[in-house]
Motif scaffolding. Sequence first.
Motif, PDB file in Angstrom:
ATOM      1  N   GLU A 113      26.555  10.063  -3.963  1.00 43.55           N
ATOM      2  CA  GLU A 113      26.454   9.072  -2.360  1.00 43.55           C
ATOM      3  C   GLU A 113      26.976   7.116  -3.115  1.00 43.55           C
ATOM      4  OE1 GLU A 113      23.708   7.049   1.349  1.00 43.55           O
ATOM      5  OE2 GLU A 113      22.465   8.514  -0.736  1.00 43.55           O
ATOM      6  N   PHE A 114      27.942   7.340  -2.677  1.00 40.76           N
ATOM      7  CA  PHE A 114      28.467   6.074  -2.179  1.00 40.76           C
ATOM      8  C   PHE A 114      28.034   4.750  -1.514  1.00 40.76           C
ATOM      9  CE2 PHE A 114      31.178   7.958  -5.586  1.00 40.76           C
ATOM     10  CZ  PHE A 114      30.723   7.457  -6.777  1.00 40.76           C
ATOM     11  N   GLU A 115      27.543   4.346  -1.055  1.00 43.99           N
ATOM     12  CA  GLU A 115      27.350   2.617  -0.512  1.00 43.99           C
ATOM     13  C   GLU A 115      27.998   1.431  -0.867  1.00 43.99           C
ATOM     14  OE1 GLU A 115      23.564   0.748   2.263  1.00 43.99           O
ATOM     15  OE2 GLU A 115      23.145   2.951   1.323  1.00 43.99           O
ATOM     16  N   TRP A 116      28.985   0.934   0.157  1.00 41.97           N
ATOM     17  CA  TRP A 116      29.360  -0.368   0.345  1.00 41.97           C
ATOM     18  C   TRP A 116      28.419  -0.846   0.534  1.00 41.97           C
ATOM     19  CZ3 TRP A 116      30.489  -3.749   3.854  1.00 41.97           C
ATOM     20  CH2 TRP A 116      31.745  -5.549   2.957  1.00 41.97           C
ATOM     21  N   VAL A 117      28.648  -2.546  -0.369  1.00 46.08           N
ATOM     22  CA  VAL A 117      28.183  -3.593  -0.153  1.00 46.08           C
ATOM     23  C   VAL A 117      28.439  -4.590  -0.252  1.00 46.08           C
ATOM     24  CG1 VAL A 117      25.629  -2.584  -0.722  1.00 46.08           C
ATOM     25  CG2 VAL A 117      26.992  -3.516  -2.432  1.00 46.08           C
ATOM     26  N   LYS A 118      28.596  -5.801   0.881  1.00 45.95           N
ATOM     27  CA  LYS A 118      28.837  -7.037   0.608  1.00 45.95           C
ATOM     28  C   LYS A 118      28.534  -7.456  -0.571  1.00 45.95           C
ATOM     29  CE  LYS A 118      31.006 -11.391   2.848  1.00 45.95           C
ATOM     30  NZ  LYS A 118      30.882 -11.754   3.922  1.00 45.95           N
ATOM     31  N   GLY A 119      30.232  -7.912  -1.254  1.00 41.64           N
ATOM     32  CA  GLY A 119      29.684  -8.962  -2.557  1.00 41.64           C
ATOM     33  C   GLY A 119      28.897 -10.245  -3.167  1.00 41.64           C
ATOM     34  N   HIS A 120      28.495 -10.772  -3.204  1.00 46.71           N
ATOM     35  CA  HIS A 120      27.699 -11.757  -3.587  1.00 46.71           C
ATOM     36  C   HIS A 120      26.728 -12.460  -2.213  1.00 46.71           C
ATOM     37  CE1 HIS A 120      29.925 -12.690  -7.353  1.00 46.71           C
ATOM     38  NE2 HIS A 120      30.683 -12.233  -6.956  1.00 46.71           N
ATOM     39  N   ASN A 121      26.193 -11.360  -1.760  1.00 43.15           N
ATOM     40  CA  ASN A 121      25.783 -11.575  -0.259  1.00 43.15           C
ATOM     41  C   ASN A 121      24.236 -11.187  -0.318  1.00 43.15           C
ATOM     42  OD1 ASN A 121      25.756 -12.163   2.000  1.00 43.15           O
ATOM     43  ND2 ASN A 121      25.915  -9.744   2.461  1.00 43.15           N
ATOM     44  N   ASN A 122      23.747 -11.870  -1.468  1.00 45.18           N
ATOM     45  CA  ASN A 122      22.234 -11.387  -1.856  1.00 45.18           C
ATOM     46  C   ASN A 122      21.919  -9.976  -1.957  1.00 45.18           C
ATOM     47  OD1 ASN A 122      21.944 -14.654  -1.794  1.00 45.18           O
ATOM     48  ND2 ASN A 122      21.797 -14.509   0.423  1.00 45.18           N
ATOM     49  N   HIS A 123      22.893  -9.262  -1.885  1.00 44.73           N
ATOM     50  CA  HIS A 123      21.887  -7.960  -2.487  1.00 44.73           C
ATOM     51  C   HIS A 123      21.641  -7.976  -4.082  1.00 44.73           C
ATOM     52  CE1 HIS A 123      21.800  -3.187  -3.192  1.00 44.73           C
ATOM     53  NE2 HIS A 123      21.837  -3.654  -1.918  1.00 44.73           N
ATOM     54  N   ALA A 124      20.196  -7.538  -3.964  1.00 47.32           N
ATOM     55  CA  ALA A 124      19.242  -7.679  -5.502  1.00 47.32           C
ATOM     56  C   ALA A 124      20.070  -6.838  -6.714  1.00 47.32           C
ATOM     57  CB  ALA A 124      18.175  -7.695  -5.499  1.00 47.32           C
ATOM     58  N   MET A 125      20.474  -5.751  -6.409  1.00 48.05           N
ATOM     59  CA  MET A 125      20.966  -4.853  -7.518  1.00 48.05           C
ATOM     60  C   MET A 125      22.358  -5.033  -8.008  1.00 48.05           C
ATOM     61  SD  MET A 125      18.666  -0.995  -6.681  1.00 48.05           S
ATOM     62  CE  MET A 125      19.924  -0.587  -7.719  1.00 48.05           C
ATOM     63  N   ASN A 126      23.166  -5.489  -6.602  1.00 51.80           N
ATOM     64  CA  ASN A 126      24.532  -6.142  -6.646  1.00 51.80           C
ATOM     65  C   ASN A 126      25.400  -7.319  -7.862  1.00 51.80           C
ATOM     66  OD1 ASN A 126      27.342  -7.348  -5.321  1.00 51.80           O
ATOM     67  ND2 ASN A 126      27.782  -5.481  -6.005  1.00 51.80           N
ATOM     68  N   GLU A 127      23.618  -8.359  -7.313  1.00 52.15           N
ATOM     69  CA  GLU A 127      23.758  -9.102  -8.139  1.00 52.15           C
ATOM     70  C   GLU A 127      23.359  -9.096  -9.525  1.00 52.15           C
ATOM     71  OE1 GLU A 127      25.126 -12.024  -6.868  1.00 52.15           O
ATOM     72  OE2 GLU A 127      25.282 -11.834  -4.485  1.00 52.15           O
ATOM     73  N   ALA A 128      22.766  -8.099  -9.919  1.00 51.11           N
ATOM     74  CA  ALA A 128      22.224  -7.356 -10.892  1.00 51.11           C
ATOM     75  C   ALA A 128      23.329  -7.339 -12.107  1.00 51.11           C
ATOM     76  CB  ALA A 128      21.062  -6.786 -10.931  1.00 51.11           C
ATOM     77  N   ALA A 129      23.763  -6.252 -10.847  1.00 53.07           N
ATOM     78  CA  ALA A 129      25.121  -5.608 -12.109  1.00 53.07           C
ATOM     79  C   ALA A 129      26.122  -6.475 -12.518  1.00 53.07           C
ATOM     80  CB  ALA A 129      25.840  -4.406 -11.128  1.00 53.07           C
ATOM     81  N   ASP A 130      26.680  -7.345 -11.142  1.00 52.47           N
ATOM     82  CA  ASP A 130      27.491  -8.583 -11.373  1.00 52.47           C
ATOM     83  C   ASP A 130      27.402  -9.720 -12.097  1.00 52.47           C
ATOM     84  OD1 ASP A 130      29.689 -10.147  -9.807  1.00 52.47           O
ATOM     85  OD2 ASP A 130      28.315 -11.587  -9.413  1.00 52.47           O
ATOM     86  N   GLU A 131      25.751  -9.381 -12.034  1.00 50.73           N
ATOM     87  CA  GLU A 131      25.757 -11.130 -13.592  1.00 50.73           C
ATOM     88  C   GLU A 131      25.846 -10.545 -14.819  1.00 50.73           C
ATOM     89  OE1 GLU A 131      22.014 -12.036 -12.560  1.00 50.73           O
ATOM     90  OE2 GLU A 131      22.469 -12.863 -10.636  1.00 50.73           O
ATOM     91  N   ARG A 132      25.764  -9.256 -15.023  1.00 54.59           N
ATOM     92  CA  ARG A 132      25.751  -8.701 -16.072  1.00 54.59           C
ATOM     93  C   ARG A 132      27.221  -7.921 -16.213  1.00 54.59           C
ATOM     94  NH1 ARG A 132      20.792  -8.057 -14.371  1.00 54.59           N
ATOM     95  NH2 ARG A 132      19.289  -7.808 -15.853  1.00 54.59           N
ATOM     96  N   ALA A 133      28.390  -7.554 -15.228  1.00 61.77           N
ATOM     97  CA  ALA A 133      29.263  -7.292 -15.917  1.00 61.77           C
ATOM     98  C   ALA A 133      30.213  -9.037 -16.654  1.00 61.77           C
ATOM     99  CB  ALA A 133      30.614  -7.171 -14.304  1.00 61.77           C
ATOM    100  N   ARG A 134      29.741  -9.767 -15.443  1.00 65.65           N
ATOM    101  CA  ARG A 134      30.519 -11.306 -15.596  1.00 65.65           C
ATOM    102  C   ARG A 134      30.143 -11.695 -16.949  1.00 65.65           C
ATOM    103  NH1 ARG A 134      32.849 -15.416 -13.585  1.00 65.65           N
ATOM    104  NH2 ARG A 134      32.986 -13.923 -11.402  1.00 65.65           N
ATOM    105  N   ALA A 135      28.940 -11.378 -17.697  1.00 64.56           N
ATOM    106  CA  ALA A 135      28.328 -12.029 -18.866  1.00 64.56           C
ATOM    107  C   ALA A 135      29.235 -11.457 -20.068  1.00 64.56           C
ATOM    108  CB  ALA A 135      26.649 -11.696 -19.294  1.00 64.56           C
ATOM    109  N   ALA A 136      28.922 -10.161 -19.973  1.00 65.87           N
ATOM    110  CA  ALA A 136      30.226  -9.023 -20.554  1.00 65.87           C
ATOM    111  C   ALA A 136      31.625  -9.463 -20.996  1.00 65.87           C
ATOM    112  CB  ALA A 136      30.287  -7.732 -19.894  1.00 65.87           C
TER     113      ALA A 136
END
Length: 219
Positions: A113-136
């Motif tokens: 199941e895929f669910e769209w979430v708005k980026g950089h909008n305080n979605h905790a899991m999305n923010e965590a994934a984004d931080e790690r992708a940017r760190a890489a």
Amino acid sequence: MTIIAAADGSALGNPGPAGWAWYVDDDCWHAGGWKESTNNRGELMAVLDLLDSTAGVDEDLKVFCDSKYVINALTKWMPGWKRKGWKKADGKEVLNKDLLERLDTALTGREIEFEWVKGHNNHAMNEAADERARAAATAYQKNTSVPAGPGYVPAGTSESITAPAAPSAESDSAAAATTVVSCTVPTHIADELVSRAQAQGIHPQEFLAEIIGRSLENE
């Protein structure tokens, strides 16, 4: 049970140094990247690695993505692209065909199941994934060690090591040939692997890949 994860990609320049990551929790996540790639490839690779990492797990999977391109590609557009030989309506080859073909295979037989979430909008899991992708991506930009994470750790187990089948790739094309293999080991073995990897100044994933490579060469 359902595995709930977020997947995200990041590119510094687009194209430029790029990263990808998926995140379940602080003890269960994985990241990687390339010296030069695009944000969309990072987004796709995050989902692909998540699927590969959980391939042997008999559970459904829910994925949060902030990329409508990824969700639409995997849930709406892919059947039409396949019928047309991976061509778009204008006859041109679909972008990122190599990753999409691998995703098509990885999705077969899976309940996702895929669910769209708005980026950089305080979605905790999305923010965590984004931080790690940017760190890489930043690690590739600065030519430093990539914070790759522990990989997939099944619930109720002590440790899991998710390792690439080959040492970290330096290019997008080489990374596309990487296969993720997961195995669960006792904690004392995992600790020993981590200790030896740290002694050599490399990530445990790379250390384990080298062990596997040497073993295959000696067969």
